[in-house]
Motif scaffolding. Structure first.
Motif, PDB file in Angstrom:
ATOM      1  N   HIS A   8      -7.257  -8.047   0.766  1.00 59.23           N
ATOM      2  CA  HIS A   8      -5.950  -7.893   0.119  1.00 59.23           C
ATOM      3  C   HIS A   8      -4.812  -7.658   1.114  1.00 59.23           C
ATOM      4  O   HIS A   8      -3.652  -7.553   0.719  1.00 59.23           O
ATOM      5  CB  HIS A   8      -6.004  -6.771  -0.927  1.00 59.23           C
ATOM      6  N   PRO A  61      -5.580   2.090  -9.656  1.00 59.78           N
ATOM      7  CA  PRO A  61      -6.469   1.034  -9.149  1.00 59.78           C
ATOM      8  C   PRO A  61      -5.827   0.211  -8.029  1.00 59.78           C
ATOM      9  O   PRO A  61      -6.491  -0.140  -7.053  1.00 59.78           O
ATOM     10  CB  PRO A  61      -6.734   0.174 -10.387  1.00 59.78           C
ATOM     11  N   SER A  62      -4.546  -0.087  -8.161  1.00 61.30           N
ATOM     12  CA  SER A  62      -3.854  -0.848  -7.126  1.00 61.30           C
ATOM     13  C   SER A  62      -3.782  -0.023  -5.829  1.00 61.30           C
ATOM     14  O   SER A  62      -4.016  -0.545  -4.729  1.00 61.30           O
ATOM     15  CB  SER A  62      -2.451  -1.221  -7.618  1.00 61.30           C
ATOM     16  N   SER A 104      -5.853   2.295  -5.018  1.00 63.75           N
ATOM     17  CA  SER A 104      -7.227   2.467  -4.557  1.00 63.75           C
ATOM     18  C   SER A 104      -7.678   1.319  -3.649  1.00 63.75           C
ATOM     19  O   SER A 104      -8.286   1.535  -2.596  1.00 63.75           O
ATOM     20  CB  SER A 104      -8.140   2.580  -5.785  1.00 63.75           C
ATOM     21  N   ILE A 105      -7.355   0.083  -4.038  1.00 65.58           N
ATOM     22  CA  ILE A 105      -7.716  -1.072  -3.209  1.00 65.58           C
ATOM     23  C   ILE A 105      -7.021  -0.953  -1.853  1.00 65.58           C
ATOM     24  O   ILE A 105      -7.629  -1.145  -0.799  1.00 65.58           O
ATOM     25  CB  ILE A 105      -7.311  -2.397  -3.901  1.00 65.58           C
ATOM     26  N   LEU A 165      -5.939   1.779  -0.358  1.00 72.50           N
ATOM     27  CA  LEU A 165      -6.464   2.889   0.451  1.00 72.50           C
ATOM     28  C   LEU A 165      -7.807   2.535   1.093  1.00 72.50           C
ATOM     29  O   LEU A 165      -8.033   2.859   2.258  1.00 72.50           O
ATOM     30  CB  LEU A 165      -6.605   4.153  -0.413  1.00 72.50           C
ATOM     31  N   HIS A 166      -8.703   1.880   0.348  1.00 67.88           N
ATOM     32  CA  HIS A 166      -9.983   1.472   0.933  1.00 67.88           C
ATOM     33  C   HIS A 166      -9.750   0.607   2.174  1.00 67.88           C
ATOM     34  O   HIS A 166     -10.331   0.836   3.230  1.00 67.88           O
ATOM     35  CB  HIS A 166     -10.821   0.683  -0.078  1.00 67.88           C
ATOM     36  N   GLU A 167      -8.870  -0.379   2.012  1.00 68.15           N
ATOM     37  CA  GLU A 167      -8.670  -1.315   3.122  1.00 68.15           C
ATOM     38  C   GLU A 167      -7.837  -0.688   4.237  1.00 68.15           C
ATOM     39  O   GLU A 167      -8.040  -0.981   5.423  1.00 68.15           O
ATOM     40  CB  GLU A 167      -8.071  -2.625   2.588  1.00 68.15           C
ATOM     41  N   ILE A 207      -7.882   2.565   5.117  1.00 71.93           N
ATOM     42  CA  ILE A 207      -8.750   3.478   5.872  1.00 71.93           C
ATOM     43  C   ILE A 207      -9.665   2.683   6.803  1.00 71.93           C
ATOM     44  O   ILE A 207      -9.880   3.055   7.963  1.00 71.93           O
ATOM     45  CB  ILE A 207      -9.541   4.389   4.899  1.00 71.93           C
ATOM     46  N   LYS A 208     -10.163   1.558   6.302  1.00 76.06           N
ATOM     47  CA  LYS A 208     -10.988   0.703   7.169  1.00 76.06           C
ATOM     48  C   LYS A 208     -10.143   0.108   8.311  1.00 76.06           C
ATOM     49  O   LYS A 208     -10.606   0.025   9.451  1.00 76.06           O
ATOM     50  CB  LYS A 208     -11.639  -0.412   6.342  1.00 76.06           C
TER      51      LYS A 208
END
Lengths: 249, 249
Positions: free
Chosen positions: B30, B107-108, B110-111, B113-115, B117-118
């Motif tokens: 994303h 949810p938006s 959340s996507i 934050l996952h990416e 942090i990675k």
């Protein structure tokens, strides 16, 4: 997959909130439109189909595609964003078709739907069919299969949507219009190369951890058994239900 | 209001998912970035502050503001969107500051934050502080007050976030970094005309029905008592807690 969400009942689009009629002005804030600043019946009164999807680029491309399919006058490249005064959503109107983006996730879709339903009501639209168009993963289906969703299920695989209204959990049905689903399936039989089925769509509130993706950043510590859990979470339930699935967020 | 979300521990940004290190390539879908297609340590390794907010236009304006504040070389108007290959989020880097949008709703976010942090992990960033910047309604505060959030509460006014992971509800704490909150409050005392307090922020999954707004399209039938309920929902709890509140979605 294609998820359609509602069908008009040969009548005006209804809103059930009695306070709307008492308001001097209704500002559809996230569309940058309003009942005093815009002539909504003139702008939108002839809409019969609303097609929504997450990505703004994709919904622009869809509007251009519809422009060509309907052989509308003018250049399809020049469709203009009705919501250009805001960066929340984009919206294109091509004849009786409205194509708009809703961003990612249920809360973003929810804001769009509240304001869209009010827009269709204020514009005095009749007999409107709403569709959600989107890509998704799938279980038990060949890649490229089009899934016409007949119901959306939550993380517990129930055809319901739990929403908190003023601190209380309200549960709503997510079963969609069977007649529209069958019409869509019938349309697909007239096309080549688009294997199409009627199935369920799983919706969660998290793209990574809510579903089966092990590529999360790992806010929770993955136990030794979790990777197996990830793949079995959906498969076990799929086998139990013997049904095609698609997933969307 | 300003909601900050985490503070680094004088060390590399950690990810707890052990599978990431075994992957040949990690595509941050994303963001339209990846570990093979981009040199992430070179592009992002010096980041110390990540500022996120809903609107892409606003986060571009924030990047331009930071460009001026840090007296960076070049024209602030020419900051370029690192994620321009996708329409999901926008991202601007100005020296050690990353400014990016997250769309609307958890949810938006959340996507993103996952990416994110990675991304910070792959780029080997150290000592990173993350902030969320946003506008919101408020209870018991003068308009224009800046709220530095010390904890985010859910619809039941608890400092927790319930997430469904593989079909099971996981509850996580939403108490934020006290030290950063106090530093921000200290900063505000050096500025004129910005009344600032430390308070709580209420987060729901629905902008209209989840909070106190009676302008929903009314998917549920409003009972005679509901309008009163709408206004009392927050006030009763606010009075009980004797605390300033802000709301965001």
């Amino acid at each position: 997959c294609i998820c359609y969400s509602a069908k008009g009942n040969k009548q005006l689009v209804q809103v059930k909130n009695p306070y709307l009629d008492t308001m001097e002005e209704d500002i559809l804030y996230h569309f940058s439109l309003g009942t005093k600043t815009h002539n909504l019946p003139e702008m939108f009164g002839d809409i019969k189909f609303v097609c929504v999807g997450g990505s703004s680029n994709r919904m622009k491309a869809f509007a251009q595609f519809i422009h060509q399919e309907l052989e509308m006058p003018g250049n399809p490249e020049e469709v203009s964003d009705i919501c250009e005064a805001t960066d929340r959503y984009c919206m294109y109107k091509v004849g009786p078709v409205l194509s708009m983006s809703h961003g990612m996730g249920v809360p973003s879709i929810s804001i769009m739907l509240h304001e869209l339903i009010k827009l269709l009501h204020h514009a005095q639209c009749r007999d409107v069919v709403l569709f959600r168009l989107g890509t998704s993963g799938g279980v038990g289906l060949a890649p490229g299969t089009v899934v016409v969703t007949d119901k959306a299920v939550d993380y517990s695989f129930l055809a319901q949507f739990e929403q908190v209204v003023l601190g209380k959990v309200v549960t709503r049905s997510t079963e969609l219009d069977e007649e529209v689903a069958n019409e869509l399936l019938q349309c697909s039989s007239e096309l080549q190369n688009f294997p199409t089925v009627i199935g369920n769509t799983l919706c969660t509130h998290d793209f990574y951890e809510g579903k089966h993706r092990v590529l999360c950043s790992g806010c929770f510590r993955l136990e030794a058994s979790t990777r197996k859990s990830c793949s079995s979470y959906l498969l076990v339930r799929w086998e139990a239900l013997i049904n095609p699935w698609s997933f969307f967020l």
